[in-house]
Scaffold this active site. Structure first.
Site, PDB file in Angstrom:
ATOM      1  N   GLY A 193       0.816  -1.220   0.000  1.00  0.00           N
ATOM      2  CA  GLY A 193       0.000   0.000   0.000  1.00  0.00           C
ATOM      3  C   GLY A 193       0.843   1.261   0.000  1.00  0.00           C
ATOM      4  O   GLY A 193       2.063   1.210   0.193  1.00  0.00           O
ATOM      5  N   GLY A 212       0.536  -8.878  -4.397  1.00  0.00           N
ATOM      6  CA  GLY A 212       0.645 -10.184  -5.065  1.00  0.00           C
ATOM      7  C   GLY A 212       1.791 -10.186  -6.061  1.00  0.00           C
ATOM      8  O   GLY A 212       2.571  -9.232  -6.146  1.00  0.00           O
ATOM      9  N   THR A 263       6.229  -7.400   1.845  1.00  0.00           N
ATOM     10  CA  THR A 263       7.340  -7.068   0.945  1.00  0.00           C
ATOM     11  C   THR A 263       8.668  -7.534   1.538  1.00  0.00           C
ATOM     12  O   THR A 263       9.526  -8.072   0.824  1.00  0.00           O
ATOM     13  CB  THR A 263       7.391  -5.530   0.745  1.00  0.00           C
ATOM     14  OG1 THR A 263       6.111  -5.094   0.322  1.00  0.00           O
ATOM     15  CG2 THR A 263       8.442  -5.142  -0.258  1.00  0.00           C
ATOM     16  N   ASP A 274       0.589   1.720   8.844  1.00  0.00           N
ATOM     17  CA  ASP A 274       0.009   1.238  10.108  1.00  0.00           C
ATOM     18  C   ASP A 274       0.994   1.276  11.282  1.00  0.00           C
ATOM     19  O   ASP A 274       0.600   1.055  12.419  1.00  0.00           O
ATOM     20  CB  ASP A 274      -0.505  -0.199   9.945  1.00  0.00           C
ATOM     21  CG  ASP A 274      -1.703  -0.269   9.009  1.00  0.00           C
ATOM     22  OD1 ASP A 274      -2.228   0.802   8.654  1.00  0.00           O
ATOM     23  OD2 ASP A 274      -2.097  -1.384   8.640  1.00  0.00           O
ATOM     24  N   GLY A 310      -5.575   1.187   9.844  1.00  0.00           N
ATOM     25  CA  GLY A 310      -5.054   0.354  10.919  1.00  0.00           C
ATOM     26  C   GLY A 310      -5.710  -1.008  10.814  1.00  0.00           C
ATOM     27  O   GLY A 310      -6.788  -1.235  11.337  1.00  0.00           O
ATOM     28  N   ARG A 311      -5.059  -1.866  10.030  1.00  0.00           N
ATOM     29  CA  ARG A 311      -5.661  -3.166   9.710  1.00  0.00           C
ATOM     30  C   ARG A 311      -5.712  -4.064  10.943  1.00  0.00           C
ATOM     31  O   ARG A 311      -6.752  -4.575  11.311  1.00  0.00           O
ATOM     32  CB  ARG A 311      -4.807  -3.796   8.627  1.00  0.00           C
ATOM     33  CG  ARG A 311      -5.474  -4.913   7.895  1.00  0.00           C
ATOM     34  CD  ARG A 311      -4.515  -5.513   6.905  1.00  0.00           C
ATOM     35  NE  ARG A 311      -4.768  -5.077   5.545  1.00  0.00           N
ATOM     36  CZ  ARG A 311      -3.828  -4.949   4.623  1.00  0.00           C
ATOM     37  NH1 ARG A 311      -2.571  -5.199   4.918  1.00  0.00           N
ATOM     38  NH2 ARG A 311      -4.124  -4.605   3.396  1.00  0.00           N
ATOM     39  N   MET A 358      -7.129   9.308   2.310  1.00  0.00           N
ATOM     40  CA  MET A 358      -6.599  10.677   2.267  1.00  0.00           C
ATOM     41  C   MET A 358      -5.386  10.863   3.172  1.00  0.00           C
ATOM     42  O   MET A 358      -4.535  11.700   2.900  1.00  0.00           O
ATOM     43  CB  MET A 358      -7.690  11.659   2.680  1.00  0.00           C
ATOM     44  CG  MET A 358      -8.767  11.764   1.627  1.00  0.00           C
ATOM     45  SD  MET A 358     -10.086  12.804   2.177  1.00  0.00           S
ATOM     46  CE  MET A 358      -9.258  14.377   2.174  1.00  0.00           C
ATOM     47  N   ARG A 405      -2.996   8.764   3.680  1.00  0.00           N
ATOM     48  CA  ARG A 405      -1.754   8.134   3.214  1.00  0.00           C
ATOM     49  C   ARG A 405      -1.353   8.552   1.792  1.00  0.00           C
ATOM     50  O   ARG A 405      -0.236   8.276   1.359  1.00  0.00           O
ATOM     51  CB  ARG A 405      -1.836   6.617   3.338  1.00  0.00           C
ATOM     52  CG  ARG A 405      -2.780   5.951   2.387  1.00  0.00           C
ATOM     53  CD  ARG A 405      -2.627   4.429   2.405  1.00  0.00           C
ATOM     54  NE  ARG A 405      -3.046   3.901   1.125  1.00  0.00           N
ATOM     55  CZ  ARG A 405      -3.211   2.644   0.829  1.00  0.00           C
ATOM     56  NH1 ARG A 405      -2.973   1.723   1.723  1.00  0.00           N
ATOM     57  NH2 ARG A 405      -3.585   2.256  -0.364  1.00  0.00           N
TER      58      ARG A 405
HETATM   59  N1  LIG Z   1       5.085 -14.323   2.604  1.00  0.00           N
HETATM   60  C1  LIG Z   1       5.450 -13.720   1.480  1.00  0.00           C
HETATM   61  N2  LIG Z   1       6.457 -14.215   0.729  1.00  0.00           N
HETATM   62  C2  LIG Z   1       6.835 -13.603  -0.406  1.00  0.00           C
HETATM   63  N3  LIG Z   1       6.272 -12.482  -0.882  1.00  0.00           N
HETATM   64  C3  LIG Z   1       5.277 -11.944  -0.197  1.00  0.00           C
HETATM   65  C4  LIG Z   1       4.807 -12.524   1.018  1.00  0.00           C
HETATM   66  N4  LIG Z   1       3.797 -11.765   1.494  1.00  0.00           N
HETATM   67  C5  LIG Z   1       3.626 -10.761   0.605  1.00  0.00           C
HETATM   68  N5  LIG Z   1       4.521 -10.858  -0.392  1.00  0.00           N
HETATM   69  C6  LIG Z   1       4.644  -9.968  -1.537  1.00  0.00           C
HETATM   70  O1  LIG Z   1       4.996  -8.659  -1.091  1.00  0.00           O
HETATM   71  C7  LIG Z   1       4.281  -7.675  -1.820  1.00  0.00           C
HETATM   72  C8  LIG Z   1       3.573  -6.751  -0.876  1.00  0.00           C
HETATM   73  O2  LIG Z   1       2.834  -7.486   0.099  1.00  0.00           O
HETATM   74  P1  LIG Z   1       1.544  -6.879   0.791  1.00  0.00           P
HETATM   75  O3  LIG Z   1       0.533  -6.552  -0.265  1.00  0.00           O
HETATM   76  O4  LIG Z   1       1.144  -7.793   1.871  1.00  0.00           O
HETATM   77  O5  LIG Z   1       1.994  -5.461   1.335  1.00  0.00           O
HETATM   78  P2  LIG Z   1       3.006  -5.087   2.477  1.00  0.00           P
HETATM   79  O6  LIG Z   1       4.383  -5.121   1.960  1.00  0.00           O
HETATM   80  O7  LIG Z   1       2.746  -5.912   3.680  1.00  0.00           O
HETATM   81  O8  LIG Z   1       2.619  -3.583   2.714  1.00  0.00           O
HETATM   82  P3  LIG Z   1       1.340  -2.996   3.452  1.00  0.00           P
HETATM   83  O9  LIG Z   1       1.821  -2.559   4.780  1.00  0.00           O
HETATM   84  O10 LIG Z   1       0.936  -1.856   2.628  1.00  0.00           O
HETATM   85  O11 LIG Z   1       0.295  -4.036   3.530  1.00  0.00           O
HETATM   86  C9  LIG Z   1       3.338  -8.403  -2.760  1.00  0.00           C
HETATM   87  O12 LIG Z   1       3.886  -8.337  -4.059  1.00  0.00           O
HETATM   88  C10 LIG Z   1       3.310  -9.821  -2.240  1.00  0.00           C
HETATM   89  O13 LIG Z   1       3.188 -10.790  -3.277  1.00  0.00           O
HETATM   90  O1  LIG Z   2      -4.303  -0.196  -0.520  1.00  0.00           O
HETATM   91  P1  LIG Z   2      -5.305  -1.243  -0.222  1.00  0.00           P
HETATM   92  O2  LIG Z   2      -5.016  -2.493  -0.963  1.00  0.00           O
HETATM   93  O3  LIG Z   2      -6.699  -0.776  -0.332  1.00  0.00           O
HETATM   94  O4  LIG Z   2      -5.069  -1.640   1.298  1.00  0.00           O
HETATM   95  C1  LIG Z   2      -5.418  -0.865   2.356  1.00  0.00           C
HETATM   96  C2  LIG Z   2      -4.659  -1.352   3.548  1.00  0.00           C
HETATM   97  O5  LIG Z   2      -3.311  -1.030   3.420  1.00  0.00           O
HETATM   98  C3  LIG Z   2      -2.844  -0.382   4.588  1.00  0.00           C
HETATM   99  O6  LIG Z   2      -2.796   0.994   4.347  1.00  0.00           O
HETATM  100  C4  LIG Z   2      -1.476  -0.908   4.966  1.00  0.00           C
HETATM  101  O7  LIG Z   2      -0.570  -0.454   4.049  1.00  0.00           O
HETATM  102  C5  LIG Z   2      -3.881  -0.691   5.651  1.00  0.00           C
HETATM  103  O8  LIG Z   2      -3.964   0.261   6.663  1.00  0.00           O
HETATM  104  C6  LIG Z   2      -5.130  -0.774   4.822  1.00  0.00           C
HETATM  105  O9  LIG Z   2      -6.067  -1.622   5.421  1.00  0.00           O
HETATM  106 MG   LIG Z   3       1.343  -5.925   5.245  1.00  0.00          MG
END
Ligand SMILES: Nc1ncnc2c1ncn2[C@@H]1O[C@H](COP(=O)(O)OP(=O)(O)OP(=O)(O)O)[C@@H](O)[C@H]1O
Ligand SMILES: O=P(O)(O)OC[C@H]1O[C@](O)(CO)[C@@H](O)[C@@H]1O
Ligand SMILES: [Mg+2]
Length: 546
Positions: free
Chosen positions: A157, A221, A248, A276, A320-321, A433, A435
């Site tokens: 995100g 993904g 990530t 978050d 805040g998930r 808004m 973020r």
């Molecule tokens: N366990 C994992 N192993 C490998 N890649 C992963 C894994 N979990 C998530 N990813 C990859 O990391 C990228 C981002 O993951 P995700 O959408 O969960 O966001 P995030 O990095 O946790 O950030 P956010 O805080 O915004 O959720 C995606 O491309 C996803 O495929």
């Molecule tokens: O951007 P997306 O896929 O709508 O995801 C929103 C989620 O991402 C976050 O901003 C974490 O990055 C969460 O707070 C929120 O629930």
């Molecule tokens: Mg995450």
């Protein structure tokens, strides 16, 4: 492992950080008996889920393979270095030694033995505890500037400050190390194998920090370790900078392991990002302050609206998930908030000590009320009420239901139909808004430090690391350390007590059980996992090892 049990309080098992453990647990929701006055969100007594144990298995992996513990109780949780698997790699003097900017700096290079302590509040006889390698430039580097081909990718995100980090990696590599071959990977991890790269120069990124979002775009993904490392190899990339949240960083750890398996001279550096603020070990994630600041505008708007009408009820939903840090900090900063609801502290609507009662009290007292709500709060109850099934995004994250809308309907319904009292509901949903804006001044400086630390670390040959401040000093942290747990608001910490003292809101704790036993903060791993798994604070479950 021997886990002592107490009737209603989860034990706090001490888990040595350098050993792996597997636990099988049976969890009994510790809901009160039928005489209890406690209600769930739908106003039903909390007995229906009694005797429905959940079985779970928790595997806790050793925190780092690189623990250096020669000195009794001194622990260095070190990060990998390219020479661990490429022992003959040559090193070179750091070009920074000729930098005019650093010419009069007393100590240009970080002392090789400098470390950062994870715990700074100690007592005379405390063990020295866990330390991380201090971030910063090293005297020797393991890349010739003209041979560096770096790339930057942003995933997950949005968050204020991503563009500043991108800009400062590009400018830092170029200005401090003379690197001019830097590629931008577009659209997150999948961009490695499905998109062309773009060339990043200081000129291209000059103004991007003034914009919100990510210049490189992002996605969820699409992480395919083999395809990504094939691509890194094919393009001749030897430094990979990965900006993103917990998901990530897990992906970055896999890339770094695959690079090592193939014996490639590629440094993988992670820069933690999440609005978050739930990334473990580091003090705070970048963009968080900016988001909290922006949230003030929404809270202020809600307050202005509701104090201008009769029986005004303002609800502001913030991001805040799984953790309520934004909601908690925005509430503490504002002082206009009457009640803050977060995922870590389940609330209930009806009955004594419930939200309806509190709303009524405040309306009688002040004529208005402002409620701040983290989007992850009360999700299972909304789902239950709306008969929604669990949906996931492309990365496997649970898609949240609109708890703000649900709560505003519930409150309106209660007062109009049950209390026969007209209320003025104002629901404000500024989630995106807060973020999608550029970072503020202090976040900009923080982003610069993160970017520079990452660049210094990669040039010095470190890999498989995440950068971040630990007790205000920037450190290189093994990636696994920041992904094995996520930070949550600890209700047993003083910060939550400060909030309760400031709002004077109900604590929503079951009065039959009283205040949960004070728990130590250190051996928190199992509790964190249970907390996440059960969606309620750990002291609400009984735990029996199978
Ligand atoms: N366990 C994992 N192993 C490998 N890649 C992963 C894994 N979990 C998530 N990813 C990859 O990391 C990228 C981002 O993951 P995700 O959408 O969960 O966001 P995030 O990095 O946790 O950030 P956010 O805080 O915004 O959720 C995606 O491309 C996803 O495929
Ligand atoms: O951007 P997306 O896929 O709508 O995801 C929103 C989620 O991402 C976050 O901003 C974490 O990055 C969460 O707070 C929120 O629930
Ligand atoms: Mg995450």
């Amino acid at each position: 492992m021997d886990l002592s049990l107490s009737p209603s309080i989860i034990p706090t098992p001490i888990i040595p950080c350098n050993k792996s453990h597997t636990f099988n647990f049976k969890l009994f929701p510790n809901f009160p008996n039928s005489n209890s006055k406690s209600r769930n969100f739908l106003g039903k007594p909390l007995i229906s889920r009694q005797n429905r144990p959940i079985r779970i298995r928790i595997r806790i992996r050793a925190q780092t393979p690189n623990v250096n513990n020669d000195n009794d109780d001194f622990v260095l949780e070190d990060v990998p270095h390219l020479t661990n698997f490429l022992p003959d790699l040559p090193s070179y003097p750091n070009p920074l030694q000729n930098s005019k900017a650093y010419a009069i700096v007393r100590q240009t290079f970080v002392h090789p033995e400098d470390v950062v302590a994870q715990k700074v509040v100690v007592q005379k006889d405390s063990p020295r505890g866990v330390h991380f390698r201090r971030a910063g430039p090293r005297e020797r580097v393991y890349f010739k500037s003209e041979e560096v081909r770096a790339c930057i990718v942003t995933c997950g995100g949005l968050c204020p400050g991503i563009n500043t980090v991108i800009r400062e990696i590009v400018c830092g590599l170029n200005v401090m190390y003379g690197v001019d071959d830097i590629l931008g990977i577009e659209g997150g991890y999948r961009g490695f194998y499905s998109k062309n790269t773009m060339s990043l120069t200081p000129k291209v990124v000059n103004d991007i920090h003034k914009r919100g979002g990510t210049f490189l775009r992002t996605s969820r993904g699409g992480h395919d370790t083999h395809k990504i490392v094939d691509n890194i190899q094919d393009r001749g990339i030897n430094q990979v900078y990965i900006i993103g949240g917990d998901g990530t960083q897990k992906g970055a750890a896999l890339i770094s392991k695959e690079v090592e398996k193939r014996g490639l001279q590629v440094a993988v550096a992670g820069i933690p990002k999440t609005i978050d603020n739930d990334i473990a070990v580091i003090d705070k994630s970048f963009g968080f302050d900016t988001a909290v600041e922006e949230a003030q505008r929404a809270i202020n708007a809600a307050h202005v609206e509701v104090e201008s009408v009769e029986n005004g009820v303002g609800i502001v939903k913030l991001m805040g998930r799984y953790s309520g840090f934004i909601a908690m900090h925005a509430t503490l900063a504002s002082r206009d908030v009457d009640c803050c609801l977060i995922p870590e502290n389940p609330f209930y609507l009806e009955g004594p000590g419930g939200l309806f009662e509190f709303v009524e009290e405040r309306l009688k007292e002040n004529g208005h009320i402002v409620i701040v709500l983290a989007e992850g709060a009360g999700q299972e109850y909304v789902a239950q009420d709306l008969h929604q099934v669990d949906e996931r995004d492309a990365s496997g994250n649970r898609l949240l239901l609109d708890v703000g809308l649900w709560l505003s309907h519930k409150i309106k319904d209660h007062f109009t139909n049950f209390k026969k009292m007209a209320i003025n509901m104002k629901y404000i949903d500024p989630t995106y808004m807060i973020r999608a804006i550029p970072s503020n001044a202090s976040d900009n400086i923080y982003c610069t430090l993160l970017a520079h630390s990452a660049v210094h670390g990669a040039m010095a040959g470190y890999t498989g690391f995440t950068v971040g401040p630990v007790n205000s000093r920037h450190a290189y942290i093994p990636i696994a350390r920041v992904t094995e747990t996520q930070n949550i608001v600890k209700l047993t910490n003083r910060m939550w007590a400060r909030l309760l003292a400031s709002t004077n809101q109900p604590s929503f704790l079951n009065s039959d059980e009283g205040i949960p036993e004070k728990v130590d903060q250190e051996p928190i791993e199992v509790m964190n996992i249970l907390n996440r798994f059960c969606g309620c604070p750990p002291y609400m479950v009984n735990l029996i090892e199978l």
